[in-house]
Design a protein around this motif. Structure first.
Motif, PDB file in Angstrom:
ATOM      1  N   GLY A 156       0.786  -1.227   0.000  1.00  0.00           N
ATOM      2  CA  GLY A 156       0.000   0.000   0.000  1.00  0.00           C
ATOM      3  C   GLY A 156       0.814   1.271   0.000  1.00  0.00           C
ATOM      4  O   GLY A 156       0.303   2.338   0.344  1.00  0.00           O
ATOM      5  N   ILE A 157       2.078   1.194  -0.387  1.00  0.00           N
ATOM      6  CA  ILE A 157       2.882   2.418  -0.526  1.00  0.00           C
ATOM      7  C   ILE A 157       2.319   3.229  -1.693  1.00  0.00           C
ATOM      8  O   ILE A 157       2.044   2.673  -2.765  1.00  0.00           O
ATOM      9  CB  ILE A 157       4.366   2.081  -0.759  1.00  0.00           C
ATOM     10  N   THR A 158       2.160   4.528  -1.496  1.00  0.00           N
ATOM     11  CA  THR A 158       1.425   5.327  -2.475  1.00  0.00           C
ATOM     12  C   THR A 158       2.294   6.215  -3.355  1.00  0.00           C
ATOM     13  O   THR A 158       1.764   6.997  -4.142  1.00  0.00           O
ATOM     14  CB  THR A 158       0.400   6.227  -1.745  1.00  0.00           C
ATOM     15  N   ASN A 159       3.633   6.118  -3.242  1.00  0.00           N
ATOM     16  CA  ASN A 159       4.473   7.012  -4.042  1.00  0.00           C
ATOM     17  C   ASN A 159       5.849   6.388  -4.277  1.00  0.00           C
ATOM     18  O   ASN A 159       6.291   5.531  -3.509  1.00  0.00           O
ATOM     19  CB  ASN A 159       4.621   8.363  -3.334  1.00  0.00           C
ATOM     20  N   PRO A 160       6.529   6.798  -5.355  1.00  0.00           N
ATOM     21  CA  PRO A 160       7.856   6.252  -5.659  1.00  0.00           C
ATOM     22  C   PRO A 160       8.883   6.465  -4.547  1.00  0.00           C
ATOM     23  O   PRO A 160       9.737   5.608  -4.327  1.00  0.00           O
ATOM     24  CB  PRO A 160       8.254   7.000  -6.933  1.00  0.00           C
ATOM     25  N   TYR A 161       8.831   7.605  -3.840  1.00  0.00           N
ATOM     26  CA  TYR A 161       9.766   7.825  -2.734  1.00  0.00           C
ATOM     27  C   TYR A 161       9.682   6.685  -1.729  1.00  0.00           C
ATOM     28  O   TYR A 161      10.703   6.113  -1.326  1.00  0.00           O
ATOM     29  CB  TYR A 161       9.479   9.157  -2.045  1.00  0.00           C
ATOM     30  N   GLY A 162       8.475   6.344  -1.307  1.00  0.00           N
ATOM     31  CA  GLY A 162       8.295   5.249  -0.357  1.00  0.00           C
ATOM     32  C   GLY A 162       8.806   3.930  -0.898  1.00  0.00           C
ATOM     33  O   GLY A 162       9.413   3.131  -0.178  1.00  0.00           O
ATOM     34  N   HIS A 163       8.569   3.694  -2.182  1.00  0.00           N
ATOM     35  CA  HIS A 163       9.061   2.454  -2.798  1.00  0.00           C
ATOM     36  C   HIS A 163      10.592   2.398  -2.776  1.00  0.00           C
ATOM     37  O   HIS A 163      11.171   1.337  -2.546  1.00  0.00           O
ATOM     38  CB  HIS A 163       8.558   2.340  -4.243  1.00  0.00           C
ATOM     39  N   THR A 164      11.253   3.544  -3.023  1.00  0.00           N
ATOM     40  CA  THR A 164      12.726   3.526  -3.019  1.00  0.00           C
ATOM     41  C   THR A 164      13.260   3.167  -1.646  1.00  0.00           C
ATOM     42  O   THR A 164      14.241   2.431  -1.524  1.00  0.00           O
ATOM     43  CB  THR A 164      13.329   4.876  -3.465  1.00  0.00           C
ATOM     44  N   LYS A 165      12.612   3.664  -0.597  1.00  0.00           N
ATOM     45  CA  LYS A 165      13.064   3.346   0.763  1.00  0.00           C
ATOM     46  C   LYS A 165      12.841   1.868   1.077  1.00  0.00           C
ATOM     47  O   LYS A 165      13.693   1.212   1.702  1.00  0.00           O
ATOM     48  CB  LYS A 165      12.343   4.237   1.784  1.00  0.00           C
ATOM     49  N   HIS A 166      11.706   1.342   0.648  1.00  0.00           N
ATOM     50  CA  HIS A 166      11.423  -0.079   0.893  1.00  0.00           C
ATOM     51  C   HIS A 166      12.396  -0.972   0.130  1.00  0.00           C
ATOM     52  O   HIS A 166      12.905  -1.969   0.666  1.00  0.00           O
ATOM     53  CB  HIS A 166       9.983  -0.400   0.495  1.00  0.00           C
ATOM     54  N   ILE A 167      12.684  -0.624  -1.123  1.00  0.00           N
ATOM     55  CA  ILE A 167      13.629  -1.408  -1.929  1.00  0.00           C
ATOM     56  C   ILE A 167      15.008  -1.410  -1.277  1.00  0.00           C
ATOM     57  O   ILE A 167      15.656  -2.457  -1.157  1.00  0.00           O
ATOM     58  CB  ILE A 167      13.705  -0.837  -3.364  1.00  0.00           C
ATOM     59  N   GLU A 169      15.767  -0.902   1.863  1.00  0.00           N
ATOM     60  CA  GLU A 169      15.721  -1.714   3.083  1.00  0.00           C
ATOM     61  C   GLU A 169      15.883  -3.200   2.743  1.00  0.00           C
ATOM     62  O   GLU A 169      16.611  -3.933   3.414  1.00  0.00           O
ATOM     63  CB  GLU A 169      14.402  -1.504   3.834  1.00  0.00           C
ATOM     64  N   GLN A 170      15.186  -3.645   1.681  1.00  0.00           N
ATOM     65  CA  GLN A 170      15.269  -5.064   1.318  1.00  0.00           C
ATOM     66  C   GLN A 170      16.662  -5.431   0.836  1.00  0.00           C
ATOM     67  O   GLN A 170      17.183  -6.507   1.163  1.00  0.00           O
ATOM     68  CB  GLN A 170      14.237  -5.393   0.230  1.00  0.00           C
ATOM     69  N   ILE A 171      17.282  -4.552   0.083  1.00  0.00           N
ATOM     70  CA  ILE A 171      18.660  -4.779  -0.364  1.00  0.00           C
ATOM     71  C   ILE A 171      19.574  -4.962   0.849  1.00  0.00           C
ATOM     72  O   ILE A 171      20.403  -5.882   0.900  1.00  0.00           O
ATOM     73  CB  ILE A 171      19.151  -3.605  -1.238  1.00  0.00           C
ATOM     74  N   LEU A 172      19.415  -4.101   1.829  1.00  0.00           N
ATOM     75  CA  LEU A 172      20.276  -4.148   3.014  1.00  0.00           C
ATOM     76  C   LEU A 172      20.017  -5.408   3.844  1.00  0.00           C
ATOM     77  O   LEU A 172      20.942  -6.001   4.392  1.00  0.00           O
ATOM     78  CB  LEU A 172      20.067  -2.889   3.851  1.00  0.00           C
ATOM     79  N   ARG A 173      18.768  -5.820   3.931  1.00  0.00           N
ATOM     80  CA  ARG A 173      18.455  -7.058   4.655  1.00  0.00           C
ATOM     81  C   ARG A 173      19.073  -8.266   3.947  1.00  0.00           C
ATOM     82  O   ARG A 173      19.650  -9.156   4.583  1.00  0.00           O
ATOM     83  CB  ARG A 173      16.942  -7.238   4.771  1.00  0.00           C
ATOM     84  N   ASP A 174      18.952  -8.287   2.629  1.00  0.00           N
ATOM     85  CA  ASP A 174      19.526  -9.396   1.855  1.00  0.00           C
ATOM     86  C   ASP A 174      21.043  -9.428   2.005  1.00  0.00           C
ATOM     87  O   ASP A 174      21.646 -10.501   2.144  1.00  0.00           O
ATOM     88  CB  ASP A 174      19.150  -9.264   0.377  1.00  0.00           C
TER      89      ASP A 174
END
Length: 351
Positions: A156-167, A169-174
């Motif tokens: 439910g992220i509503t904007n590209p900025y939020g998506h970049t932060k989520h991506i 975070e996932q890169i760092l977790r991996d």
């Protein structure tokens, strides 16, 4: 002697205030910033004004400043070759939600590709400790309130900025899951406001502010005519959006606490922490609080909902209290007092 900390985006709003806390805690800092969203030094080789004022506030020097984009791999690698970096705090990112909708490629390139380049250069230099500036936008439309670190992310992220932060975070977790030498703290901010109590450094947005409090402050100082209030019919006590605001100096101290945690013997992997107050403030409540702090009337007009906005976003910060030993200490009045101190002393920002 403290750590040598590389701070990307250190000339920005949160970055510059964090530098004050780092220097006063005894750490040394190297700053990397391309100054795309912050004021530059007037002459070649001159520190950006925010960094020069950090030195004045603390009475300490910045080890080095490099005008470098994270997209410039070779220049970034040279920074690591010149300095024996212990840990990185990564702020550098484009962060305007509305602009990200208009310019998604710029946001994905700068925020995601820039972070990937930084991580690759860090990996090659053997620097595997990172504090990452994330955002509560990774929670998307909240499924429950207050949102804690167990809340689903990426939905439910509503904007590209939020998506970049989520991506990112996932890169760092991996990365941390694959290479056990990596230690990462993900700091999910809510809404940073205020300024250093001296009024010497603060938020200096280019163009029309995208965030509420600097917009109010510019109306108060006469740079803008009125505030446009979005909402009016949200399911909140006064119909306007409710957010969790945090004083930027509390946020800055959270980074020092995260740095201490990152370097503790028992820390491993990638761990996320919310940084906020846990209390919600509506737009109209913020206007009232700022009016009291500044003694300035803030004309405003309610214009209806804005696409992508959620009615309420408030976080739980219990985990940061328990594991980082950190808690926000400054209230809404102090946020407004310090924001007005900065804006009234610097009506045109660092110009």
């Amino acid at each position: 002697m403290g750590l040598l900390v590389l701070v990307t985006g250190g000339a920005g709003f949160v970055g510059s205030h964090t530098l004050v806390e780092l220097l006063e805690a005894g750490h040394r800092v190297v700053v990397v910033d391309n100054c795309c969203n912050s004021a530059r030094g007037q002459e070649a080789g001159q520190l950006p004004p925010a960094l020069a004022r950090v030195c004045t506030i603390t009475g300490k020097t910045i080890t080095a400043f490099h005008m470098v984009s994270l997209l410039d791999r070779d220049a970034l690698a040279q920074v690591f070759a010149q300095h024996k970096i212990d840990v990185v705090i990564h702020f550098a990112a484009l962060k305007a939600v509305g602009e990200s909708v208009e310019k998604p490629l710029a946001y994905y390139s700068n925020n995601v590709t820039g972070t990937l380049t930084l991580l690759e250069v860090m990996n090659e230099a053997g620097v595997k400790r990172l504090v990452y500036s994330s955002s509560a936008t990774v929670y998307g439309v909240p499924q429950y309130l207050p949102t804690d670190e167990q809340h689903p992310t990426g939905v439910g992220i509503t904007n590209p900025y939020g998506h970049t932060k989520h991506i990112c975070e996932q890169i760092l977790r991996d990365l941390a899951a694959t290479d056990k030498e990596w230690r990462v703290v993900l700091l999910r901010y809510f809404n940073p406001v205020g300024a250093h109590e001296s009024g010497m450094i603060g938020e200096d947005p280019k163009g029309t502010p995208n965030n509420l409090l600097p917009y109010i402050a510019q109306v108060a100082v006469g740079k803008l005519d009125e505030l446009l209030v979005y909402g009016g019919d949200y399911n909140t006590p006064d119909g306007t959006g409710v957010r969790d605001y945090i004083h930027v100096m509390d946020l800055a101290s959270g980074h020092v606490a995260a740095l201490d945690k990152l370097n503790s013997e028992d820390f491993q992997g990638a761990v996320a922490y919310n940084l906020g107050t846990g209390a919600g403030v509506s737009v109209l409540e913020m206007i009232t609080a700022f009016t009291r702090a500044s003694q300035k009337k803030i004309p405003y007009r309610v214009v209806g909902r804005r696409e992508g906005d959620v009615a309420t976003m408030v976080g739980s910060c219990v985990l940061a209290q328990q594991q980082l030993g950190w808690r926000a200490s400054r209230d809404l009045h102090q946020m407004c007092v310090d924001a007005w101190c900065w804006q009234s002393q610097n009506p045109d920002g660092y110009a």
